[in-house]
Scaffold this motif. Structure first.
Motif, mmCIF file in Angstrom:
data_model
loop_
_atom_site.group_PDB
_atom_site.id
_atom_site.type_symbol
_atom_site.label_atom_id
_atom_site.label_comp_id
_atom_site.label_asym_id
_atom_site.label_seq_id
_atom_site.Cartn_x
_atom_site.Cartn_y
_atom_site.Cartn_z
ATOM 1 N N UNK A 54 1.124 -1.119 0.353
ATOM 2 C CA UNK A 54 -0.277 0.193 -0.097
ATOM 3 C C UNK A 54 0.929 1.303 -0.043
ATOM 4 N N UNK A 55 2.051 0.975 1.023
ATOM 5 C CA UNK A 55 2.462 2.294 0.820
ATOM 6 C C UNK A 55 3.745 2.554 -0.443
ATOM 7 N N UNK A 56 4.364 1.627 -1.205
ATOM 8 C CA UNK A 56 4.328 1.731 -2.623
ATOM 9 C C UNK A 56 4.026 2.159 -3.360
ATOM 10 N N UNK A 57 2.439 1.641 -3.164
ATOM 11 C CA UNK A 57 1.121 2.487 -4.615
ATOM 12 C C UNK A 57 1.430 3.271 -4.483
ATOM 13 N N UNK A 58 0.937 4.141 -2.974
ATOM 14 C CA UNK A 58 0.594 5.425 -2.614
ATOM 15 C C UNK A 58 1.930 6.441 -3.561
ATOM 16 N N UNK A 59 3.276 5.997 -2.698
ATOM 17 C CA UNK A 59 4.440 6.101 -3.049
ATOM 18 C C UNK A 59 4.168 7.122 -4.803
ATOM 19 N N UNK A 63 0.552 10.536 -3.188
ATOM 20 C CA UNK A 63 0.616 10.995 -2.326
ATOM 21 C C UNK A 63 -0.466 11.507 -2.544
ATOM 22 N N UNK A 64 -0.996 11.343 -3.236
ATOM 23 C CA UNK A 64 -2.287 12.692 -3.553
ATOM 24 C C UNK A 64 -3.619 11.688 -4.598
ATOM 25 N N UNK A 65 -4.252 12.500 -4.547
ATOM 26 C CA UNK A 65 -5.743 12.735 -5.522
ATOM 27 C C UNK A 65 -5.569 11.858 -5.879
ATOM 28 N N UNK A 66 -5.010 11.323 -7.348
ATOM 29 C CA UNK A 66 -4.349 10.414 -7.896
ATOM 30 C C UNK A 66 -4.708 9.012 -7.058
ATOM 31 N N UNK A 67 -4.327 9.018 -6.387
ATOM 32 C CA UNK A 67 -4.197 7.739 -5.629
ATOM 33 C C UNK A 67 -5.562 7.382 -4.489
ATOM 34 N N UNK A 68 -6.139 8.764 -4.467
ATOM 35 C CA UNK A 68 -7.584 8.763 -3.947
ATOM 36 C C UNK A 68 -8.763 8.957 -4.029
ATOM 37 N N UNK A 69 -8.214 8.953 -5.685
ATOM 38 C CA UNK A 69 -9.802 8.943 -7.183
ATOM 39 C C UNK A 69 -10.067 7.583 -7.279
ATOM 40 N N UNK A 70 -9.184 6.856 -6.693
ATOM 41 C CA UNK A 70 -9.637 5.098 -7.393
ATOM 42 C C UNK A 70 -10.141 4.631 -6.177
ATOM 43 N N UNK A 71 -11.605 4.206 -6.611
ATOM 44 C CA UNK A 71 -12.297 3.611 -5.491
ATOM 45 C C UNK A 71 -10.882 2.472 -5.335
#
Length: 357
Positions: A54-59, A63-71
């Motif tokens: 998960x941390x690698x994916x967020x990196x 750590x911005x809107x692109x990550x949280x924009x995916x359900x």
């Protein structure tokens, strides 16, 4: 996104899912676990691996809107956060039931395996159409539940119901169910009970003996029309018609829509491009022929000899080498023309690009 990483994470998710299955098969008593240390160790290792992923994916997303924009990313974060929270050993009281979320980790496969992701995406896109079909089905359920309460609620209210055989001999039958209710009160006593009975009737789960036959033979003794028409019409409408409508809507969403055809203007542009390209090819061939030396009219052509085949091949290869720079230049120009035309067609279909701020 690398295939090795994707499939490695998928194998970890599958392994964790299999471990959960084995745990509930051979060690199901939560209050007296026989291999508590092993299950806890497997859960801890899985949580740590999922946290690193998960941390690698967020990196990777910044750590911005692109990550949280995916359900799917939000779902990953919730599952991993619950696992880490439970791994800390903090007394959460009733929140300890969040441990059940471990079973949903396998859903993370749908994000990483494209073939599974396509199916889930198609199912989600089919939700609006299927929801409309379910609303129609629900309305019919409500109608028949209301009718069932009106018609069948008082059936067997005194604890018995009577049937008649062919010789006009009456039989008194027990109307109580194994739960101590009368037949009518248990299955059709309220609207919610009737709704559940209608669902059982639609699925075909032992409906004839429990729900249907007592009413068919005992409601009006010799007249079976009311109960028979009620049950048969409900099965035809729901089990044979409306459920197939739901399936049809669902399958329709799985079929990809055809690509839109070219417009008349795009076809005209394409034809113009083909004509222009053919004319330029003709001009290039004529220019290449002009570079070759003209034949000498004073030299008489000699009949070809067997030895001249090699010479002719070498001469043809030499001619190809002479024309190679011309052909390369021609290919480059054609590629530039194709790119320019595609840019023009794209600009016409999309519209002018916005001016920079």
């Amino acid at each position: 996104m690398h295939p090795v990483v994707v499939w490695s994470v998928a194998l970890i998710i599958i392994a964790n899912f299999i471990i959960n299955i084995v745990e509930k098969e051979i060690d199901p008593d939560v209050a007296n676990l026989q291999y508590a240390a092993f299950w806890s160790g497997c859960d801890t290792v899985s949580n740590i691996l999922f946290l690193l992923e998960l941390l690698a994916n967020m990196y990777g997303y910044g750590f911005g809107k692109m990550f949280w924009g995916s359900g799917w990313n939000v779902f990953d974060f919730i599952i991993v956060a619950v696992g880490i929270l439970l791994m800390t050993g903090i007394d959460l009281g009733g929140m300890a039931k969040l441990k059940l979320m471990r079973a949903f980790r396998v859903f993370r496969l749908f994000k990483r395996i494209k073939s599974l992701n396509k199916i889930i995406t198609a199912l989600l896109s089919a939700v609006p159409g299927v929801a409309n079909a379910f609303i129609i089905l629900f309305i019919f359920f409500c109608i028949y539940a209301i009718l069932a309460v009106e018609l069948f609620r008082d059936f067997g209210s005194n604890g018995t119901y009577m049937t008649d055989d062919l010789n006009d001999v009456s039989h008194i039958n027990d109307a109580y169910t194994p739960r101590g209710y009368t037949n009518g009160r248990e299955y059709y006593g309220t609207w919610t009970r009737a709704m559940y009975s209608m669902f059982q009737l639609m699925t075909g789960d032992s409906w004839a003996e429990a729900l249907g036959r007592p009413l068919v033979f005992g409601l009006y003794q010799k007249s079976t029309f009311t109960a028979g028409a009620f049950f048969i019409s409900f099965i035809i409408l729901t089990n044979m018609v409306l459920t197939n409508v739901v399936v049809a809507v669902l399958l329709d969403k799985f079929v990809a829509p055809p690509s839109p055809p070219m417009t008349d203007e795009e076809v005209n542009h394409f034809i113009t491009f083909i004509k222009w390209t053919s004319e330029k090819e003709k001009q290039n061939r004529e220019a290449a022929q002009a570079l070759l030396p003209p034949p000498d009219p004073t030299v008489e052509p000699r009949p070809p000899s067997p030895k001249s085949a090699l010479v002719a091949r070498l001469a043809a290869e030499h001619e190809q080498e002479l024309l190679l720079p011309i052909r390369i230049e021609r290919i480059e120009k054609s590629s530039q023309r194709v790119a320019a035309l595609l840019d023009e067609l794209f600009a016409q279909s999309v519209g002018p690009s916005p001016e920079p701020a």
